[in-house]
Design a protein around this motif. Structure first.
Motif, PDB file in Angstrom:
ATOM      1  N   HIS A 251      -1.856  11.683  26.017  1.00 12.59           N
ATOM      2  CA  HIS A 251      -2.383  12.575  24.986  1.00 12.59           C
ATOM      3  C   HIS A 251      -3.542  11.924  24.238  1.00 12.59           C
ATOM      4  O   HIS A 251      -4.614  12.542  24.068  1.00 12.59           O
ATOM      5  CB  HIS A 251      -1.282  12.953  24.005  1.00 12.59           C
ATOM      6  CG  HIS A 251      -1.772  13.721  22.821  1.00 12.59           C
ATOM      7  ND1 HIS A 251      -2.412  14.939  22.917  1.00 12.59           N
ATOM      8  CD2 HIS A 251      -1.744  13.423  21.487  1.00 12.59           C
ATOM      9  CE1 HIS A 251      -2.750  15.372  21.721  1.00 12.59           C
ATOM     10  NE2 HIS A 251      -2.356  14.462  20.838  1.00 12.59           N
TER      11      HIS A 251
ATOM     12  N   ARG B 199       7.754  19.238  33.354  1.00 15.80           N
ATOM     13  CA  ARG B 199       8.221  20.197  32.354  1.00 15.80           C
ATOM     14  C   ARG B 199       9.726  20.389  32.520  1.00 15.80           C
ATOM     15  O   ARG B 199      10.329  19.936  33.499  1.00 15.80           O
ATOM     16  CB  ARG B 199       7.480  21.519  32.504  1.00 15.80           C
ATOM     17  CG  ARG B 199       7.637  22.179  33.860  1.00 15.80           C
ATOM     18  CD  ARG B 199       6.797  23.430  33.963  1.00 15.80           C
ATOM     19  NE  ARG B 199       6.939  24.060  35.266  1.00 15.80           N
ATOM     20  CZ  ARG B 199       6.311  25.174  35.626  1.00 15.80           C
ATOM     21  NH1 ARG B 199       5.492  25.777  34.778  1.00 15.80           N
ATOM     22  NH2 ARG B 199       6.496  25.678  36.831  1.00 15.80           N
TER      23      ARG B 199
ATOM     24  N   GLY C  50       0.395   6.164  31.875  1.00 18.46           N
ATOM     25  CA  GLY C  50      -0.158   7.230  31.048  1.00 18.46           C
ATOM     26  C   GLY C  50      -1.673   7.263  31.010  1.00 18.46           C
ATOM     27  O   GLY C  50      -2.258   8.140  30.372  1.00 18.46           O
TER      28      GLY C  50
ATOM     29  N   GLU D  32       8.603  18.567  28.304  1.00 12.78           N
ATOM     30  CA  GLU D  32       7.282  18.477  28.921  1.00 12.78           C
ATOM     31  C   GLU D  32       6.658  17.125  28.618  1.00 12.78           C
ATOM     32  O   GLU D  32       6.734  16.627  27.492  1.00 12.78           O
ATOM     33  CB  GLU D  32       6.386  19.591  28.392  1.00 12.78           C
ATOM     34  CG  GLU D  32       5.037  19.686  29.059  1.00 12.78           C
ATOM     35  CD  GLU D  32       4.233  20.891  28.604  1.00 12.78           C
ATOM     36  OE1 GLU D  32       3.023  20.919  28.866  1.00 12.78           O
ATOM     37  OE2 GLU D  32       4.828  21.795  27.973  1.00 12.78           O
ATOM     38  N   GLY D  33       6.030  16.518  29.620  1.00 18.41           N
ATOM     39  CA  GLY D  33       5.386  15.239  29.383  1.00 18.41           C
ATOM     40  C   GLY D  33       4.888  14.601  30.658  1.00 18.41           C
ATOM     41  O   GLY D  33       4.640  15.272  31.653  1.00 18.41           O
ATOM     42  N   VAL D  34       4.738  13.278  30.605  1.00 15.99           N
ATOM     43  CA  VAL D  34       4.299  12.484  31.751  1.00 15.99           C
ATOM     44  C   VAL D  34       5.464  11.604  32.186  1.00 15.99           C
ATOM     45  O   VAL D  34       6.017  10.858  31.382  1.00 15.99           O
ATOM     46  CB  VAL D  34       3.071  11.627  31.401  1.00 15.99           C
ATOM     47  CG1 VAL D  34       2.696  10.709  32.559  1.00 15.99           C
ATOM     48  CG2 VAL D  34       1.888  12.521  31.021  1.00 15.99           C
TER      49      VAL D  34
ATOM     50  N   LEU E 282      11.174  10.739  26.099  1.00  8.13           N
ATOM     51  CA  LEU E 282      11.194  12.034  26.782  1.00  8.13           C
ATOM     52  C   LEU E 282      12.623  12.311  27.212  1.00  8.13           C
ATOM     53  O   LEU E 282      13.304  11.438  27.760  1.00  8.13           O
ATOM     54  CB  LEU E 282      10.275  12.009  27.999  1.00  8.13           C
ATOM     55  CG  LEU E 282       9.935  13.367  28.609  1.00  8.13           C
ATOM     56  CD1 LEU E 282       8.981  14.131  27.689  1.00  8.13           C
ATOM     57  CD2 LEU E 282       9.292  13.190  29.985  1.00  8.13           C
TER      58      LEU E 282
ATOM     59  N   SER F 260       8.650   7.170  29.742  1.00 11.71           N
ATOM     60  CA  SER F 260       8.021   8.487  29.834  1.00 11.71           C
ATOM     61  C   SER F 260       7.479   8.933  28.485  1.00 11.71           C
ATOM     62  O   SER F 260       6.426   9.577  28.413  1.00 11.71           O
ATOM     63  CB  SER F 260       9.020   9.514  30.376  1.00 11.71           C
ATOM     64  OG  SER F 260       9.411   9.201  31.695  1.00 11.71           O
ATOM     65  N   GLY F 261       8.176   8.579  27.401  1.00 15.03           N
ATOM     66  CA  GLY F 261       7.656   8.887  26.068  1.00 15.03           C
ATOM     67  C   GLY F 261       6.353   8.160  25.789  1.00 15.03           C
ATOM     68  O   GLY F 261       5.398   8.744  25.255  1.00 15.03           O
TER      69      GLY F 261
ATOM     70  N   THR G 186       3.572   9.634  27.977  1.00 10.89           N
ATOM     71  CA  THR G 186       3.165  10.941  27.463  1.00 10.89           C
ATOM     72  C   THR G 186       2.233  10.793  26.265  1.00 10.89           C
ATOM     73  O   THR G 186       1.188  11.457  26.180  1.00 10.89           O
ATOM     74  CB  THR G 186       4.408  11.756  27.067  1.00 10.89           C
ATOM     75  OG1 THR G 186       5.222  11.965  28.240  1.00 10.89           O
ATOM     76  CG2 THR G 186       4.027  13.106  26.478  1.00 10.89           C
ATOM     77  N   HIS G 187       2.582   9.901  25.346  1.00  8.72           N
ATOM     78  CA  HIS G 187       1.748   9.687  24.155  1.00  8.72           C
ATOM     79  C   HIS G 187       0.409   9.062  24.546  1.00  8.72           C
ATOM     80  O   HIS G 187      -0.644   9.437  24.010  1.00  8.72           O
ATOM     81  CB  HIS G 187       2.485   8.786  23.172  1.00  8.72           C
ATOM     82  CG  HIS G 187       1.836   8.690  21.830  1.00  8.72           C
ATOM     83  ND1 HIS G 187       1.349   9.777  21.127  1.00  8.72           N
ATOM     84  CD2 HIS G 187       1.565   7.606  21.039  1.00  8.72           C
ATOM     85  CE1 HIS G 187       0.824   9.391  19.984  1.00  8.72           C
ATOM     86  NE2 HIS G 187       0.939   8.068  19.910  1.00  8.72           N
TER      87      HIS G 187
ATOM     88  N   ARG H 159       2.820  15.060  35.796  1.00 10.11           N
ATOM     89  CA  ARG H 159       3.037  15.939  34.643  1.00 10.11           C
ATOM     90  C   ARG H 159       4.286  16.760  34.909  1.00 10.11           C
ATOM     91  O   ARG H 159       4.398  17.408  35.954  1.00 10.11           O
ATOM     92  CB  ARG H 159       1.835  16.859  34.448  1.00 10.11           C
ATOM     93  CG  ARG H 159       0.553  16.132  34.094  1.00 10.11           C
ATOM     94  CD  ARG H 159       0.448  15.884  32.611  1.00 10.11           C
ATOM     95  NE  ARG H 159      -0.760  15.160  32.255  1.00 10.11           N
ATOM     96  CZ  ARG H 159      -1.165  14.977  31.006  1.00 10.11           C
ATOM     97  NH1 ARG H 159      -0.446  15.476  29.999  1.00 10.11           N
ATOM     98  NH2 ARG H 159      -2.262  14.300  30.739  1.00 10.11           N
TER      99      ARG H 159
END
Length: 289
Positions: free
Chosen positions: A124, A86, A157, A53-55, A282, A116-117, A120-121, A84
């Motif tokens: 958040h 999953r 992000g 799950e992430g962006v 990700l 993507s990591g 995602t961060h 977004r």
């Protein structure tokens, strides 16, 4: 949905240079595994499978990589950058010469997993700023030769890019100030340099104390004050002292646990090096089907 190329550093020339350099590193004189095992006439397809799950980030870049490897490769985008995602989602399909799909696979995955990591961060941490005016900035704490992708991922992000490099902003940090003999001297020398060279660059001054904040205000002719490693109480005092005359940026050691409290002090920006230097990847996979 994100604009494909939302920043001035994302030029066709810069992206092509990055992709060709990365392919040269990976492919060398040939993808001998594919050349040995796969017939030259083989025509296949694959999809990009999301396994966490992430962006999502790097879809637009992946399209450029496939095109560079083989213009005959056809990419059908199912999910755009910024989506977004999953486990089980499919971001795109690619079909064409099988050898070319395999040659491009690792570079596509290396870029997209890392981007993507970071996205995602970034998303958040940005969510933790809700209800404040603070905006999240990245830094130059990036992977050498991969900055273009990491900065791009921050934008995807929902973050904001700080300066791209040493060339597009004057940032007078603690060592500059100390070497120059003080904030006033550093700012004065900077103004002279910009005038003599005909350059027009924003000027940011890093401060370590409220006294230095006042010195930066007194120096004048600057565009932002950075508040380095200050406590929330000091940040609030700096906000009151500056009283909206200049944007303020909080920086230094800000974490997921402290960022909301920092934002609540009233600063305009919060820079976090961990967006790029500590974000994970990700889990993504390119699967034949």
């Amino acid at each position: 949905m994100q604009t494909a190329f939302p920043a001035p550093y994302l030029t066709p020339e810069a992206l092509t240079t990055f992709i060709r350099t990365a392919l040269a590193e990976d492919v060398g004189d040939g993808d001998h595994s594919s050349l040995a095992a796969i017939p030259a006439t083989a025509y296949n397809r694959a999809h990009l499978l999301v396994k966490a799950e992430g962006v999502l980030a790097g879809v637009a870049l992946a399209q450029l990589i496939f095109k560079e490897v083989a213009p005959a490769l056809q990419v059908n985008v199912l999910l755009e950058d910024g989506a977004r995602v999953r486990h089980g989602d499919k971001a795109f399909t690619v079909e064409g010469p099988a050898r070319s799909i395999l040659t491009a696979e690792r570079l596509v995955l290396n870029c997209m997993q890392r981007m993507s990591g970071i996205a995602t961060h970034t998303a958040h941490l940005t969510s933790l700023l809700a209800g404040t005016k603070a905006r999240l900035l990245d830094t130059r704490k990036t992977t050498p030769n991969f900055r273009i992708c990491e900065k791009w991922a921050v934008l995807i992000g929902g973050g904001v890019n700080h300066r791209y490099g040493l060339f597009d902003m004057i940032m007078l940090k603690d060592n500059h100030v100390d070497y120059a003999g003080g904030i006033a001297q550093a700012v004065q020398a900077t103004h002279a340099y910009l005038q003599n060279t005909g350059r027009h660059l924003p000027i940011v001054v890093e401060t370590r104390t409220l006294g230095e904040v006042q010195q930066a205000l007194d120096a004048g002719g600057i565009d932002r004050i950075m508040l380095d490693n200050m406590s929330p109480e000091q940040l609030r005092e700096a906000v009151a002292l500056v009283a909206g005359r200049l944007p303020l940026e909080a920086s230094g050691g800000i974490t997921e646990q402290t960022i909301a409290e920092v934002a609540a002090t009233g600063v305009d920006f919060i820079s976090v090096g961990a967006l790029t230097h500590s974000a994970g990847s990700l889990d993504l996979s390119l699967k034949a089907y």
